[in-house]
Write a protein that holds these residues in place. Structure first.
Motif, mmCIF file in Angstrom:
data_model
loop_
_atom_site.group_PDB
_atom_site.id
_atom_site.type_symbol
_atom_site.label_atom_id
_atom_site.label_comp_id
_atom_site.label_asym_id
_atom_site.label_seq_id
_atom_site.Cartn_x
_atom_site.Cartn_y
_atom_site.Cartn_z
ATOM 1 N N ASP A 98 8.713 9.945 5.863
ATOM 2 C CA ASP A 98 8.732 11.017 4.860
ATOM 3 C C ASP A 98 7.370 11.275 4.234
ATOM 4 O OD1 ASP A 98 8.475 8.692 3.482
ATOM 5 O OD2 ASP A 98 10.074 9.077 2.028
ATOM 6 N N PHE A 99 6.304 10.750 4.874
ATOM 7 C CA PHE A 99 4.988 10.877 4.252
ATOM 8 C C PHE A 99 4.546 12.339 4.101
ATOM 9 C CE2 PHE A 99 0.294 10.902 4.224
ATOM 10 C CZ PHE A 99 0.092 10.166 3.065
ATOM 11 N N VAL A 100 4.749 13.143 5.145
ATOM 12 C CA VAL A 100 4.326 14.558 5.090
ATOM 13 C C VAL A 100 5.088 15.285 3.982
ATOM 14 C CG1 VAL A 100 4.211 16.738 6.365
ATOM 15 C CG2 VAL A 100 3.646 14.592 7.521
ATOM 16 N N ASP A 101 6.392 15.017 3.881
ATOM 17 C CA ASP A 101 7.202 15.626 2.813
ATOM 18 C C ASP A 101 6.679 15.208 1.440
ATOM 19 O OD1 ASP A 101 8.796 16.821 4.659
ATOM 20 O OD2 ASP A 101 10.384 15.303 4.578
ATOM 21 N N TYR A 102 6.327 13.932 1.334
ATOM 22 C CA TYR A 102 5.843 13.433 0.044
ATOM 23 C C TYR A 102 4.544 14.139 -0.361
ATOM 24 C CZ TYR A 102 4.233 10.489 -3.709
ATOM 25 O OH TYR A 102 3.790 10.069 -4.935
ATOM 26 N N VAL A 103 3.644 14.315 0.612
ATOM 27 C CA VAL A 103 2.371 14.998 0.331
ATOM 28 C C VAL A 103 2.639 16.434 -0.115
ATOM 29 C CG1 VAL A 103 0.226 15.875 1.366
ATOM 30 C CG2 VAL A 103 0.992 13.540 1.867
ATOM 31 N N ARG A 149 0.843 9.781 15.050
ATOM 32 C CA ARG A 149 0.451 11.086 15.605
ATOM 33 C C ARG A 149 1.297 12.206 14.986
ATOM 34 N NH1 ARG A 149 -1.589 13.596 19.918
ATOM 35 N NH2 ARG A 149 -2.433 11.653 20.687
ATOM 36 N N HIS A 150 2.584 11.923 14.871
ATOM 37 C CA HIS A 150 3.519 12.886 14.306
ATOM 38 C C HIS A 150 3.131 13.239 12.865
ATOM 39 C CE1 HIS A 150 7.593 14.337 13.082
ATOM 40 N NE2 HIS A 150 7.446 14.926 14.250
ATOM 41 N N THR A 151 2.820 12.205 12.070
ATOM 42 C CA THR A 151 2.410 12.432 10.685
ATOM 43 C C THR A 151 1.126 13.249 10.621
ATOM 44 O OG1 THR A 151 3.439 10.377 9.939
ATOM 45 C CG2 THR A 151 1.734 11.302 8.521
ATOM 46 N N LEU A 152 0.133 12.879 11.433
ATOM 47 C CA LEU A 152 -1.149 13.607 11.398
ATOM 48 C C LEU A 152 -0.935 15.071 11.749
ATOM 49 C CD1 LEU A 152 -3.623 10.999 12.998
ATOM 50 C CD2 LEU A 152 -3.294 11.534 10.581
ATOM 51 N N GLU A 153 -0.085 15.330 12.747
ATOM 52 C CA GLU A 153 0.193 16.724 13.105
ATOM 53 C C GLU A 153 0.892 17.459 11.972
ATOM 54 O OE1 GLU A 153 2.132 16.323 16.889
ATOM 55 O OE2 GLU A 153 0.201 16.143 17.928
ATOM 56 N N GLY A 154 1.822 16.766 11.324
ATOM 57 C CA GLY A 154 2.523 17.362 10.183
ATOM 58 C C GLY A 154 1.568 17.720 9.053
ATOM 59 N N LEU A 155 0.589 16.847 8.826
ATOM 60 C CA LEU A 155 -0.395 17.099 7.764
ATOM 61 C C LEU A 155 -1.248 18.312 8.105
ATOM 62 C CD1 LEU A 155 -1.503 13.428 6.943
ATOM 63 C CD2 LEU A 155 -0.102 14.932 5.521
ATOM 64 N N VAL A 156 -1.664 18.405 9.375
ATOM 65 C CA VAL A 156 -2.463 19.558 9.809
ATOM 66 C C VAL A 156 -1.663 20.841 9.612
ATOM 67 C CG1 VAL A 156 -3.505 20.692 11.808
ATOM 68 C CG2 VAL A 156 -3.916 18.266 11.416
ATOM 69 N N ILE A 163 0.834 -1.204 0.000
ATOM 70 C CA ILE A 163 0.000 0.000 0.000
ATOM 71 C C ILE A 163 0.873 1.261 0.000
ATOM 72 C CG2 ILE A 163 -0.241 0.265 2.531
ATOM 73 C CD1 ILE A 163 -3.031 0.820 -0.090
ATOM 74 N N VAL A 164 2.126 1.150 0.445
ATOM 75 C CA VAL A 164 2.981 2.347 0.496
ATOM 76 C C VAL A 164 3.298 2.866 -0.914
ATOM 77 C CG1 VAL A 164 5.200 3.275 1.253
ATOM 78 C CG2 VAL A 164 3.838 1.871 2.815
ATOM 79 N N PRO A 165 3.891 2.032 -1.804
ATOM 80 C CA PRO A 165 4.098 2.540 -3.173
ATOM 81 C C PRO A 165 2.787 2.765 -3.930
ATOM 82 C CG PRO A 165 4.775 0.224 -3.004
ATOM 83 C CD PRO A 165 4.542 0.717 -1.602
ATOM 84 N N ILE A 166 1.796 1.911 -3.696
ATOM 85 C CA ILE A 166 0.515 2.077 -4.398
ATOM 86 C C ILE A 166 -0.147 3.389 -3.969
ATOM 87 C CG2 ILE A 166 -1.861 1.184 -4.570
ATOM 88 C CD1 ILE A 166 -0.653 -1.659 -4.612
ATOM 89 N N GLY A 167 -0.156 3.640 -2.651
ATOM 90 C CA GLY A 167 -0.763 4.874 -2.136
ATOM 91 C C GLY A 167 -0.032 6.121 -2.627
ATOM 92 N N ALA A 168 1.290 6.020 -2.781
ATOM 93 C CA ALA A 168 2.073 7.149 -3.304
ATOM 94 C C ALA A 168 1.639 7.438 -4.741
ATOM 95 C CB ALA A 168 3.566 6.837 -3.236
ATOM 96 N N TRP A 169 1.421 6.370 -5.516
ATOM 97 C CA TRP A 169 0.970 6.551 -6.897
ATOM 98 C C TRP A 169 -0.430 7.172 -6.940
ATOM 99 C CZ3 TRP A 169 -3.290 4.513 -9.431
ATOM 100 C CH2 TRP A 169 -3.363 4.826 -10.798
ATOM 101 N N VAL A 170 -1.325 6.697 -6.052
ATOM 102 C CA VAL A 170 -2.698 7.228 -6.010
ATOM 103 C C VAL A 170 -2.669 8.739 -5.798
ATOM 104 C CG1 VAL A 170 -4.861 7.284 -4.656
ATOM 105 C CG2 VAL A 170 -3.791 5.072 -5.206
ATOM 106 N N LEU A 171 -1.885 9.177 -4.826
ATOM 107 C CA LEU A 171 -1.834 10.614 -4.521
ATOM 108 C C LEU A 171 -1.289 11.409 -5.709
ATOM 109 C CD1 LEU A 171 -2.358 12.639 -2.189
ATOM 110 C CD2 LEU A 171 0.095 12.526 -1.729
#
Ligand code: C2E
Ligand code: MG
Ligand code: MG
Ligand code: MG
Length: 283
Positions: A128-133, A164-171, A87-95
Motif C-alpha cells: 500500500d506504499f503508493v496509496d499511502y504516498v 518494481r511495481h511500487t516504483l512504477e506506481g510512484l512514476v 523503518i516502515v512506520p518511521i518512514g510513514a511518519w517522516v513523509l
C-alpha cells in the motif's frame, strides 16, 4: 607467548562483539518507542539551482533525539530500523510530517519548492506504499509533482517484483523518482534503462576531490552527459566550496546541495531560508 596474544585477540573480539550487540539492542529498544515518545526530528537541507542560487527544493533528513541523550545521526539507526522493519512506520511518519511542514511553508506564501524524501527498500515492499504516498500528499493539499522520492542503487539490484511495481506506481503518480548516491553502488548503468528515474544524485565522493582530481571531473562530465541524454536532472551532493560549485555549474550540473550552501537545519531555519529565496552564502 603467541598463544597468549591469540587469546587476548579473542578476548578483544568478544568484548567488541558484546559491546556492539549491547549497543545495537539498546538502539533497537529505544527505536521501538521513538515515535510514541516524539523523539524523531526532521532536518532540512536546501537544494540550490547552481546558476541562479535560488532554493528549488530541500532534502528531508531524519534525526533521533532520545530523552537525555545526544542526538543520534541516521547512519547509526537507519540500518537497524531497516533490519527490524521499524523503518516502515518511521518512514510513514517522516513523509507525513515533511508534507505537513511543506504545506505550512506554502501557507506562508513562499516559493513552491520541492521536497526530497529518502525511502528505504522495506517501505517499497509494502503493497500500500503508493496509496499511502498519494493519500498523504492529498491530505496536505500538495500536488504530486512537489515530491521527490530518493532511493539508492540497491533497489535496482533487488529482484523483488513488488519493488518494481511500487516504483512504477510512484512514476504514474507523477512524483519525481531520484537515484541517490549515484556511482557508489554496484548497479550497472544498463539498469537505468529499466527504471524511469527523473533525477540522478551525484554522490559526494565524486564531488569532494573535484577541484584537485581531474579523474573526478571526467567522471562527473560523463555522468552529466548520460543524464542529459536520458533527460534526467542532475543534483550534486556534498558541495563544500565555491570552487566545487563553480566547476559543477561549468560542467552543466543544474542543482547542488552541501555545506557550502547550508548544513541540514531545523524546520524553523529552513523556513527562513525559503523566505529569502536566494541562498545567502556566509563564506
Ligand atoms: P543521503 O540521503 O545521501 O543524505 C545526504 C547526507 O550527506 C546527509 O547525511 C547530509 O547531512 C550529508 N551532507 C550534505 N551535504 C554535505 C556536505 O557538504 N558534506 C558532507 N560531509 N556531508 C554532507 P545524514 O543526514 O547524516 O544522513 C545520512 C543518510 O541517512 C542519508 O544519506 C540517507 O541515506 C539516510 N537517511 C536520512 N534520513 C532518512 C530517512 O528519513 N529515511 C531513510 N530511509 N533514510 C534516511
Ligand atoms: Mg538522500
Ligand atoms: Mg545521497
Ligand atoms: Mg548517502
Amino acid at each position: 607467548h603467541a598463544k597468549d596474544v591469540g587469546r587476548n585477540n579473542f578476548q578483544f573480539f568478544t568484548a567488541d562483539f558484546n559491546q556492539w550487540a549491547t549497543n545495537r539492542l539498546h538502539i533497537e529498544n529505544g527505536l521501538r518507542h521513538a515515535l510514541a515518545r516524539k523523539e524523531l526530528v526532521l532536518h532540512y537541507q536546501p537544494q540550490v539551482d547552481l546558476a541562479s542560487m535560488r532554493i528549488v527544493g530541500c532534502e528531508v533528513l531524519l534525526r533521533w533525539q532520545p530523552q537525555g541523550e545526544a542526538l543520534i545521526p541516521p547512519d547509526r539507526f537507519i540500518p537497524i530500523a531497516e533490519d527490524t522493519g521499524l523503518i516502515v512506520p518511521i518512514g510513514a511518519w517522516v513523509l507525513d510530517e515533511a508534507c505537513r511542514q511543506l504545506a505550512e511553508w506554502d501557507a506562508q506564501g513562499t516559493a513552491p519548492i520541492r521536497l526530497a524524501v529518502n525511502v528505504a527498500v522495506p517501505q517499497l515492499r509494502q503493497p500500500d506504499f503508493v496509496d499511502y504516498v498519494r493519500d498523504t500528499l492529498a491530505r496536505h493539499g500538495l500536488s504530486n509533482a512537489r515530491l521527490e522520492i530518493e532511493v539508492t542503487e540497491s533497489v535496482l539490484l533487488d529482484q523483488d517484483e513488488r519493488i518494481r511495481h511500487t516504483l512504477e506506481g510512484l512514476v504514474e503518480l507523477g512524483i519525481m523518482l531520484s537515484l541517490d548516491d549515484f556511482g557508489t553502488g554496484y548497479a550497472s548503468l544498463s539498469y537505468l534503462r529499466n527504471f524511469r528515474f527523473d533525477v540522478l544524485k551525484i554522490d559526494r565522493s565524486f564531488v569532494s576531490e573535484l577541484h584537485r582530481n581531474p579523474d573526478d571531473i571526467t567522471l562527473i562530465r560523463a555522468i552529466i552527459s548520460i543524464a542529459r541524454d536520458m533527460s534526467l536532472l542532475t543534483i550534486a551532493e556534498g558541495i563544500e566550496s565555491a570552487e566545487q560549485c563553480a566547476i559543477l555549474n561549468e560542467l552543466g550540473c543544474r542543482v547542488g546541495q552541501g555545506f557550502h550552501f547550508s548544513r541540514p537545519v531545523p524546520a524553523g531555519v529552513m523556513g527562513e531560508l525559503i523566505t529569502q529565496d536566494v541562498i545567502a552564502l556566509t563564506t
